[in-house]
Design an enzyme around this catalytic site. Structure first.
Site: not given
Ligand code: GRF
Length: 226
Positions: A23, A100, A103, A117, A119, A151, A153-154
């Protein structure tokens, strides 16, 4: 005429990495088709063959690649193959939109400063998984999402932009996830545009926006932000 030609800047290249629903990726595709993204989406790459986002990207006519991580014996060998594929697209930014996989430095060091990214938490709180349940369990009154540079660091790289949502009574991880996802969709393209416009840059000290070092949780989302 010649000077006019020189003033036309080539579009910057955007590569998007996904693992699932996509999404967030779709928000970038929509922004791009409405002329609101300061770059061209040149490739979408998934580490999962069954990612719904790959179907969506194809429907939008975007070049896609699947690199199935299960076909690789080690995290590093997958990352090396991913890095080769990403490099062929000559990216100015690599958008991790629900990608997901953790890296390794093999990948991150090659693209440091170009990896962005999203989060689903108010970083630096709740790096890692299950962010919504952890925020509820801790009795927090707010949750949110953070766009940050990646970076080694996760979930620990310099934050660019953060949006908050309230946690209400009887909130569940599911209701909170859907509220947070809505603000993810607002802040992610905005922050990536700042990067593409070179308004925001990555440094070892943190992210700078318009020449000012951002606080550790990034800029705070304001709907009037341009
Ligand atoms: C999102 O909530 C994002 O923050 C997390 O994974 C989800 C991915 O959703 N890392 P989508 O695939 O973009 O719908």
């Amino acid at each position: 005429m010649a000077s006019q030609l020189h003033s036309i800047k080539p579009k910057k290249n955007v590569v998007i990495l996904i693992s699932g629903r996509g999404s967030n990726m779709e928000v970038f595709l929509d922004a791009s088709s409405r002329g609101l993204l300061d770059g061209a989406i040149v490739r979408v790459i998934s580490n999962r063959p069954d990612a719904q986002g790959i179907v969506t990207a194809k429907q939008h006519g975007i070049a896609t690649t699947v690199i199935d991580h299960k076909q690789f014996e080690t995290r590093e060998s997958f990352d090396a193959a991913l890095a080769d594929e990403v490099a062929t697209a000559n990216p100015d930014v690599i958008v991790l939109a629900g990608f997901m996989r953790i890296l390794t430095p093999i990948f991150i060091n090659q693209f440091l400063g170009k990896l962005v990214n999203i989060h689903p938490s108010l970083l630096p709180k709740y790096a890692g998984l299950n962010t919504h349940q952890r925020a509820i369990d801790a009795g927090d009154t707010e949750a949110g999402a953070t766009v940050h540079y990646v970076t080694n660091e996760l979930d620990g790289g310099p934050a660019i932009l953060q949006a908050r949502v309230p946690i209400v009574e009887r909130e569940t991880a599911k209701t909170l996830a859907s509220k947070v996802l809505k603000v993810e969709h607002l802040i992610f393209p905005r922050a990536v545009n700042w990067h593409l416009q070179e308004r925001v840059i990555f440094t070892e000290l943190g992210a700078y926006l318009d020449g000012e070092l951002l606080p550790s949780n990034g800029a705070t989302w304001d709907p009037t932000h341009v």
